[in-house]
Design a protein around this motif. Structure first.
Motif, PDB file in Angstrom:
ATOM      1  N   GLN A 102     -11.499   2.190 -25.065  1.00 52.35           N
ATOM      2  CA  GLN A 102     -12.907   2.472 -24.838  1.00 52.35           C
ATOM      3  C   GLN A 102     -13.581   1.291 -24.167  1.00 52.35           C
ATOM      4  OE1 GLN A 102     -14.783   5.034 -25.119  1.00 52.35           O
ATOM      5  NE2 GLN A 102     -13.288   6.434 -26.010  1.00 52.35           N
ATOM      6  N   VAL A 103     -14.619   1.580 -23.420  1.00 54.10           N
ATOM      7  CA  VAL A 103     -15.391   0.549 -22.745  1.00 54.10           C
ATOM      8  C   VAL A 103     -16.824   0.618 -23.257  1.00 54.10           C
ATOM      9  CG1 VAL A 103     -16.287  -0.262 -20.550  1.00 54.10           C
ATOM     10  CG2 VAL A 103     -13.947   0.628 -20.695  1.00 54.10           C
ATOM     11  N   GLN A 104     -17.362  -0.526 -23.593  1.00 52.18           N
ATOM     12  CA  GLN A 104     -18.750  -0.601 -24.026  1.00 52.18           C
ATOM     13  C   GLN A 104     -19.515  -1.561 -23.135  1.00 52.18           C
ATOM     14  OE1 GLN A 104     -18.432  -1.698 -28.208  1.00 52.18           O
ATOM     15  NE2 GLN A 104     -18.791   0.426 -28.806  1.00 52.18           N
ATOM     16  N   LEU A 105     -20.782  -1.241 -22.909  1.00 48.94           N
ATOM     17  CA  LEU A 105     -21.659  -2.124 -22.158  1.00 48.94           C
ATOM     18  C   LEU A 105     -22.722  -2.652 -23.113  1.00 48.94           C
ATOM     19  CD1 LEU A 105     -22.242  -0.074 -18.880  1.00 48.94           C
ATOM     20  CD2 LEU A 105     -20.434  -1.702 -19.408  1.00 48.94           C
ATOM     21  N   VAL A 106     -22.873  -3.951 -23.130  1.00 45.63           N
ATOM     22  CA  VAL A 106     -23.845  -4.573 -24.020  1.00 45.63           C
ATOM     23  C   VAL A 106     -24.840  -5.359 -23.180  1.00 45.63           C
ATOM     24  CG1 VAL A 106     -24.194  -6.180 -25.927  1.00 45.63           C
ATOM     25  CG2 VAL A 106     -22.144  -4.732 -25.863  1.00 45.63           C
ATOM     26  N   GLU A 107     -26.111  -4.968 -23.292  1.00 49.09           N
ATOM     27  CA  GLU A 107     -27.171  -5.600 -22.516  1.00 49.09           C
ATOM     28  C   GLU A 107     -27.906  -6.629 -23.357  1.00 49.09           C
ATOM     29  OE1 GLU A 107     -28.017  -1.204 -20.698  1.00 49.09           O
ATOM     30  OE2 GLU A 107     -28.226  -1.893 -22.753  1.00 49.09           O
ATOM     31  N   SER A 108     -28.495  -7.595 -22.684  1.00 51.65           N
ATOM     32  CA  SER A 108     -29.335  -8.582 -23.350  1.00 51.65           C
ATOM     33  C   SER A 108     -30.327  -9.144 -22.347  1.00 51.65           C
ATOM     34  CB  SER A 108     -28.488  -9.712 -23.945  1.00 51.65           C
ATOM     35  OG  SER A 108     -27.765 -10.373 -22.925  1.00 51.65           O
ATOM     36  N   GLY A 109     -31.357  -9.795 -22.875  1.00 56.89           N
ATOM     37  CA  GLY A 109     -32.285 -10.497 -21.998  1.00 56.89           C
ATOM     38  C   GLY A 109     -33.654  -9.867 -21.873  1.00 56.89           C
ATOM     39  N   GLY A 110     -33.862  -8.700 -22.444  1.00 57.77           N
ATOM     40  CA  GLY A 110     -35.177  -8.087 -22.356  1.00 57.77           C
ATOM     41  C   GLY A 110     -36.178  -8.820 -23.231  1.00 57.77           C
ATOM     42  N   GLY A 111     -37.445  -8.446 -23.085  1.00 60.04           N
ATOM     43  CA  GLY A 111     -38.475  -9.065 -23.895  1.00 60.04           C
ATOM     44  C   GLY A 111     -39.847  -8.877 -23.303  1.00 60.04           C
ATOM     45  N   LEU A 112     -40.792  -9.652 -23.826  1.00 67.51           N
ATOM     46  CA  LEU A 112     -42.187  -9.600 -23.379  1.00 67.51           C
ATOM     47  C   LEU A 112     -42.472 -10.782 -22.473  1.00 67.51           C
ATOM     48  CD1 LEU A 112     -45.098  -8.482 -23.598  1.00 67.51           C
ATOM     49  CD2 LEU A 112     -45.366  -9.937 -25.638  1.00 67.51           C
ATOM     50  N   VAL A 113     -43.088 -10.500 -21.344  1.00 67.37           N
ATOM     51  CA  VAL A 113     -43.415 -11.558 -20.386  1.00 67.37           C
ATOM     52  C   VAL A 113     -44.742 -11.227 -19.731  1.00 67.37           C
ATOM     53  CG1 VAL A 113     -42.152 -10.438 -18.493  1.00 67.37           C
ATOM     54  CG2 VAL A 113     -42.494 -12.919 -18.464  1.00 67.37           C
ATOM     55  N   GLN A 114     -45.451 -12.255 -19.328  1.00 65.56           N
ATOM     56  CA  GLN A 114     -46.711 -12.045 -18.626  1.00 65.56           C
ATOM     57  C   GLN A 114     -46.458 -11.700 -17.167  1.00 65.56           C
ATOM     58  OE1 GLN A 114     -49.089 -15.593 -19.271  1.00 65.56           O
ATOM     59  NE2 GLN A 114     -50.106 -14.663 -21.037  1.00 65.56           N
ATOM     60  N   ALA A 115     -47.396 -11.002 -16.579  1.00 60.95           N
ATOM     61  CA  ALA A 115     -47.306 -10.679 -15.159  1.00 60.95           C
ATOM     62  C   ALA A 115     -47.130 -11.957 -14.350  1.00 60.95           C
ATOM     63  CB  ALA A 115     -48.554  -9.936 -14.712  1.00 60.95           C
ATOM     64  N   GLY A 116     -46.230 -11.881 -13.375  1.00 58.26           N
ATOM     65  CA  GLY A 116     -45.917 -13.049 -12.575  1.00 58.26           C
ATOM     66  C   GLY A 116     -44.741 -13.851 -13.104  1.00 58.26           C
ATOM     67  N   GLY A 117     -44.317 -13.537 -14.312  1.00 57.08           N
ATOM     68  CA  GLY A 117     -43.215 -14.266 -14.924  1.00 57.08           C
ATOM     69  C   GLY A 117     -41.856 -13.740 -14.508  1.00 57.08           C
ATOM     70  N   SER A 118     -40.822 -14.292 -15.149  1.00 57.09           N
ATOM     71  CA  SER A 118     -39.443 -13.950 -14.807  1.00 57.09           C
ATOM     72  C   SER A 118     -38.636 -13.639 -16.055  1.00 57.09           C
ATOM     73  CB  SER A 118     -38.774 -15.114 -14.070  1.00 57.09           C
ATOM     74  OG  SER A 118     -39.450 -15.415 -12.871  1.00 57.09           O
ATOM     75  N   LEU A 119     -37.627 -12.815 -15.887  1.00 58.13           N
ATOM     76  CA  LEU A 119     -36.656 -12.527 -16.931  1.00 58.13           C
ATOM     77  C   LEU A 119     -35.301 -12.328 -16.269  1.00 58.13           C
ATOM     78  CD1 LEU A 119     -38.310  -9.908 -19.358  1.00 58.13           C
ATOM     79  CD2 LEU A 119     -37.645 -12.262 -19.919  1.00 58.13           C
ATOM     80  N   ARG A 120     -34.249 -12.580 -17.034  1.00 62.79           N
ATOM     81  CA  ARG A 120     -32.896 -12.337 -16.553  1.00 62.79           C
ATOM     82  C   ARG A 120     -32.177 -11.432 -17.538  1.00 62.79           C
ATOM     83  NH1 ARG A 120     -27.581 -16.105 -16.403  1.00 62.79           N
ATOM     84  NH2 ARG A 120     -26.680 -15.444 -14.404  1.00 62.79           N
ATOM     85  N   LEU A 121     -31.748 -10.285 -17.051  1.00 66.96           N
ATOM     86  CA  LEU A 121     -30.994  -9.352 -17.870  1.00 66.96           C
ATOM     87  C   LEU A 121     -29.497  -9.559 -17.634  1.00 66.96           C
ATOM     88  CD1 LEU A 121     -33.007  -6.032 -17.330  1.00 66.96           C
ATOM     89  CD2 LEU A 121     -33.413  -7.864 -18.987  1.00 66.96           C
ATOM     90  N   SER A 122     -28.728  -9.369 -18.697  1.00 61.82           N
ATOM     91  CA  SER A 122     -27.277  -9.455 -18.599  1.00 61.82           C
ATOM     92  C   SER A 122     -26.662  -8.201 -19.195  1.00 61.82           C
ATOM     93  CB  SER A 122     -26.749 -10.677 -19.363  1.00 61.82           C
ATOM     94  OG  SER A 122     -27.277 -11.870 -18.862  1.00 61.82           O
ATOM     95  N   CYS A 123     -25.528  -7.812 -18.649  1.00 68.82           N
ATOM     96  CA  CYS A 123     -24.796  -6.659 -19.175  1.00 68.82           C
ATOM     97  C   CYS A 123     -23.314  -6.968 -19.066  1.00 68.82           C
ATOM     98  CB  CYS A 123     -25.136  -5.399 -18.401  1.00 68.82           C
ATOM     99  SG  CYS A 123     -24.094  -3.978 -18.799  1.00 68.82           S
ATOM    100  N   GLY A 139     -25.078   1.456 -20.936  1.00 67.40           N
ATOM    101  CA  GLY A 139     -25.456   0.599 -22.033  1.00 67.40           C
ATOM    102  C   GLY A 139     -26.542   1.255 -22.871  1.00 67.40           C
ATOM    103  N   GLN A 140     -26.928   0.573 -23.939  1.00 66.82           N
ATOM    104  CA  GLN A 140     -27.885   1.152 -24.875  1.00 66.82           C
ATOM    105  C   GLN A 140     -29.331   0.940 -24.447  1.00 66.82           C
ATOM    106  OE1 GLN A 140     -26.463  -1.721 -25.231  1.00 66.82           O
ATOM    107  NE2 GLN A 140     -28.054  -3.144 -25.930  1.00 66.82           N
ATOM    108  N   GLY A 141     -29.545   0.082 -23.488  1.00 65.90           N
ATOM    109  CA  GLY A 141     -30.886  -0.180 -22.991  1.00 65.90           C
ATOM    110  C   GLY A 141     -31.521  -1.407 -23.617  1.00 65.90           C
ATOM    111  N   THR A 142     -32.335  -2.084 -22.831  1.00 62.34           N
ATOM    112  CA  THR A 142     -33.087  -3.236 -23.322  1.00 62.34           C
ATOM    113  C   THR A 142     -34.515  -3.127 -22.784  1.00 62.34           C
ATOM    114  OG1 THR A 142     -33.127  -5.667 -23.477  1.00 62.34           O
ATOM    115  CG2 THR A 142     -32.402  -4.741 -21.377  1.00 62.34           C
TER     116      THR A 142
END
Length: 122
Positions: A1-22, A113-116
């Motif tokens: 079986q293959v699973q996808l695991v996401e991370s990196g989501g969250g709350l950020v202000q407009a203009g900010g940055s985030l990095r998602l990983s899977c 993946g399960q979503g972030t």
């Protein structure tokens, strides 16, 4: 079986940055043809955000071009989404998708993946 695991989501202000990983995990993954990110905002349909194929081609939805960058680490079977200059309209659950997965135990057309959750405040 293959699973996808996401991370990196969250709350950020407009203009900010985030990095998602899977990261794709499973027994003996030989190759993954394409990996990508989709998102679904409340009350809206899931939409493609960005994809990257094993041949190195990338594709973005117009609304994120010049703000988001997709990249892959083939050794780690991982895909990233670097998001900059985030806007409130980027708020959504972000899902990772892998297509054309070949493993020691067989091949799979696609996995999700399960979503972030990414929330951008104004």
């Amino acid at each position: 079986q293959v699973q996808l695991v996401e991370s990196g989501g969250g709350l950020v202000q407009a203009g900010g940055s985030l990095r998602l990983s899977c990261a794709a995990s499973g027994s003996g993954i030989f190759s993954i043809n394409a990996m990508g990110w989709y998102r679904q905002a409340p009350g809206k349909q899931r939409e493609l955000v960005a994809t990257a194929t094993s041949r190195g081609s990338t594709n973005y939805v117009d609304s994120v071009k010049d703000r988001f960058t997709i990249s892959r680490d083939y050794a780690k079977n991982t895909v990233y989404l670097q998001m900059t200059r985030l806007k409130p309209e980027d708020t959504a659950v972000y899902y990772c998708k892998a297509e054309g997965i070949v493993t020691r135990g067989g091949s799979f057309v696609e996995r999700w993946g399960q979503g972030t959750l990414v929330t951008v405040s104004s």
